[in-house]
Design a protein around this motif. Structure first.
Motif, PDB file in Angstrom:
ATOM      1  N   SER A  67      -3.881   8.937  71.596  1.00 38.26           N
ATOM      2  CA  SER A  67      -3.390   8.695  70.243  1.00 38.26           C
ATOM      3  C   SER A  67      -4.518   8.706  69.225  1.00 38.26           C
ATOM      4  O   SER A  67      -4.335   9.100  68.069  1.00 38.26           O
ATOM      5  N   GLU A  68      -5.694   8.275  69.635  1.00 41.59           N
ATOM      6  CA  GLU A  68      -6.839   8.246  68.729  1.00 41.59           C
ATOM      7  C   GLU A  68      -7.218   9.662  68.294  1.00 41.59           C
ATOM      8  O   GLU A  68      -7.595   9.894  67.145  1.00 41.59           O
ATOM      9  N   VAL A  69      -7.100  10.626  69.210  1.00 39.57           N
ATOM     10  CA  VAL A  69      -7.390  12.030  68.889  1.00 39.57           C
ATOM     11  C   VAL A  69      -6.376  12.566  67.883  1.00 39.57           C
ATOM     12  O   VAL A  69      -6.734  13.191  66.886  1.00 39.57           O
ATOM     13  N   ILE A  70      -5.094  12.291  68.125  1.00 38.24           N
ATOM     14  CA  ILE A  70      -4.040  12.800  67.252  1.00 38.24           C
ATOM     15  C   ILE A  70      -4.121  12.182  65.867  1.00 38.24           C
ATOM     16  O   ILE A  70      -3.856  12.825  64.851  1.00 38.24           O
ATOM     17  N   MET A  71      -4.520  10.914  65.790  1.00 38.20           N
ATOM     18  CA  MET A  71      -4.585  10.240  64.500  1.00 38.20           C
ATOM     19  C   MET A  71      -5.678  10.783  63.590  1.00 38.20           C
ATOM     20  O   MET A  71      -5.707  10.483  62.395  1.00 38.20           O
ATOM     21  N   LYS A  72      -6.575  11.596  64.125  1.00 40.42           N
ATOM     22  CA  LYS A  72      -7.627  12.181  63.297  1.00 40.42           C
ATOM     23  C   LYS A  72      -7.128  13.364  62.473  1.00 40.42           C
ATOM     24  O   LYS A  72      -7.825  13.848  61.592  1.00 40.42           O
ATOM     25  N   MET A  73      -5.934  13.832  62.767  1.00 44.88           N
ATOM     26  CA  MET A  73      -5.395  14.993  62.050  1.00 44.88           C
ATOM     27  C   MET A  73      -5.067  14.631  60.603  1.00 44.88           C
ATOM     28  O   MET A  73      -4.581  13.553  60.318  1.00 44.88           O
ATOM     29  N   LYS A  74      -5.364  15.566  59.711  1.00 48.38           N
ATOM     30  CA  LYS A  74      -5.072  15.375  58.297  1.00 48.38           C
ATOM     31  C   LYS A  74      -3.599  15.671  58.012  1.00 48.38           C
ATOM     32  O   LYS A  74      -2.931  16.417  58.731  1.00 48.38           O
ATOM     33  N   SER A  75      -3.096  15.090  56.923  1.00 46.18           N
ATOM     34  CA  SER A  75      -1.711  15.298  56.530  1.00 46.18           C
ATOM     35  C   SER A  75      -1.508  16.691  55.944  1.00 46.18           C
ATOM     36  O   SER A  75      -2.397  17.225  55.270  1.00 46.18           O
ATOM     37  N   HIS A  76      -0.354  17.244  56.223  1.00 40.11           N
ATOM     38  CA  HIS A  76      -0.006  18.573  55.707  1.00 40.11           C
ATOM     39  C   HIS A  76       1.485  18.601  55.422  1.00 40.11           C
ATOM     40  O   HIS A  76       2.263  17.890  56.080  1.00 40.11           O
ATOM     41  N   THR A  77       1.934  19.385  54.453  1.00 38.30           N
ATOM     42  CA  THR A  77       3.338  19.472  54.071  1.00 38.30           C
ATOM     43  C   THR A  77       3.946  20.766  54.615  1.00 38.30           C
ATOM     44  O   THR A  77       3.397  21.845  54.427  1.00 38.30           O
ATOM     45  N   ILE A  78       5.090  20.644  55.291  1.00 41.76           N
ATOM     46  CA  ILE A  78       5.775  21.797  55.856  1.00 41.76           C
ATOM     47  C   ILE A  78       7.274  21.686  55.571  1.00 41.76           C
ATOM     48  O   ILE A  78       7.760  20.639  55.123  1.00 41.76           O
ATOM     49  N   SER A  79       7.995  22.759  55.861  1.00 40.76           N
ATOM     50  CA  SER A  79       9.462  22.750  55.763  1.00 40.76           C
ATOM     51  C   SER A  79      10.052  22.837  57.164  1.00 40.76           C
ATOM     52  O   SER A  79       9.574  23.621  57.994  1.00 40.76           O
ATOM     53  N   LEU A  80      11.075  22.033  57.437  1.00 40.12           N
ATOM     54  CA  LEU A  80      11.786  22.068  58.711  1.00 40.12           C
ATOM     55  C   LEU A  80      13.172  22.633  58.490  1.00 40.12           C
ATOM     56  O   LEU A  80      13.890  22.222  57.567  1.00 40.12           O
ATOM     57  N   VAL A  81      13.552  23.598  59.309  1.00 40.93           N
ATOM     58  CA  VAL A  81      14.864  24.230  59.203  1.00 40.93           C
ATOM     59  C   VAL A  81      15.628  24.074  60.501  1.00 40.93           C
ATOM     60  O   VAL A  81      15.062  23.706  61.526  1.00 40.93           O
TER      61      VAL A  81
END
Length: 302
Positions: free
Chosen positions: A288-302
């Motif tokens: 989880s510590e590795v994944i939490m380093k990811m920056k936020s990004h905006t996407i669309s879900l369809v």
């Protein structure tokens, strides 16, 4: 009292009896716990065997509209889901993990967006992330819902329904888990193998691949697949971190304890900036510590 009909002269099947019990008694017994009540409705309803799968949303829309009239539900009704429960409610999974993903499938024709449980033909479970022992810290945000306001929200088909959502986002690969590390008893257990931060991909950084441990707290659940499994390279979007409410926990970063886990969606890219759901994941420390380093990004879900 026995309920008989032309279709069931010997009485209702068990799965329909359970569903009608929910329909008749869930409304007066909500007592403010609407998410748990709706999760139970979805679990029982999706486990029923409908003669025509295209009627899935038609049949449940009556109950949804009744909940709205009674004042239990707020926000838009979105293909079997409620706006007020997003983004947490996006994290439904197949109800029976012992069934292979190939036993679940999406209909040939459009019925609901991929992020709705109504897009899958099998029993689904929302309760797995509603445990009273977990406290949630939401890490994603629904920024916009693309919805035609002129149409009846309880219509059985809402083509073009999509959501714009932001949260920690990255590129992942997946692998088959070791059987002895299978805590959910899946027939085919999978885990996240590597993570690459999306922002560093944009910046052209080549050495940002992070390997995750194949341990008991690294679980990936595909919604469905046939003979051809999903691509080995997919995307992940973090929805929330769940923290065990035990009082003895040390005051450290929430994602740095074995008592916490990261929950999120597994996605496949449709086109630039647009993705469809293919599964969900639950990852604990130290991954989880590795994944939490990811920056936020905006996407669309369809």
């Amino acid at each position: 009292r026995h309920v008989l009909s032309e279709s069931f002269p010997n009485g209702q099947p068990d799965h329909l009896r359970d569903y009608h019990a929910v329909r008749n008694f869930v409304l007066p017994s909500l007592q403010g716990n609407f998410p748990a009540a709706w999760a139970r409705v979805v679990r029982l309803y999706t486990g029923a065997e409908l003669t025509y799968s295209q009627d899935k949303l038609i049949a449940i829309s009556g109950l949804a509209s009744q909940m709205r009239r009674c004042g239990h539900a707020s926000g838009h009704y979105l293909a079997g889901m409620w706006e007020s429960q997003l983004p947490v409610s996006l994290l439904w999974v197949r109800a029976d993990m012992s069934d292979e993903p190939s036993t679940c499938h999406r209909p040939r024709y459009y019925r609901a967006p991929s992020w709705s449980w109504a897009s899958l033909d099998c029993a689904v479970d929302v309760n797995w992330i509603l445990s009273p022992h977990w406290r949630r810290e939401i890490l994603s945000n629904v920024e916009h819902i693309s919805l035609d306001e002129t149409r009846n929200e309880f219509a059985h088909q809402l083509e073009g329904l999509s959501i714009k959502i932001s949260g920690p986002f990255g590129l992942v690969t997946w692998a088959t888990k070791l059987v002895q590390l299978n805590r959910f008893k899946e027939t085919e257990p999978y885990c996240i193998a590597t993570v690459r931060e999306h922002q560093k991909l944009i910046e052209g950084v080549d050495d940002n691949v992070q390997r995750l441990e194949d341990n008991m707290w690294n679980d990936l659940f595909f919604d469905s697949h046939g003979d051809d499994k999903p691509p080995k390279t997919l995307w992940c979007l973090v929805i929330f971190v769940g923290i065990n409410n035990c009082q003895h926990l040390p005051r450290v970063k929430k994602y740095q304890t074995p008592e916490s886990s990261i929950f999120g969606l597994l996605l496949d890219q449709v086109k630039e900036g647009v993705f469809r759901r293919v599964g969900a994941f639950c990852v604990g420390f130290p991954n989880s510590e590795v994944i939490m380093k990811m920056k936020s990004h905006t996407i669309s879900l369809v």
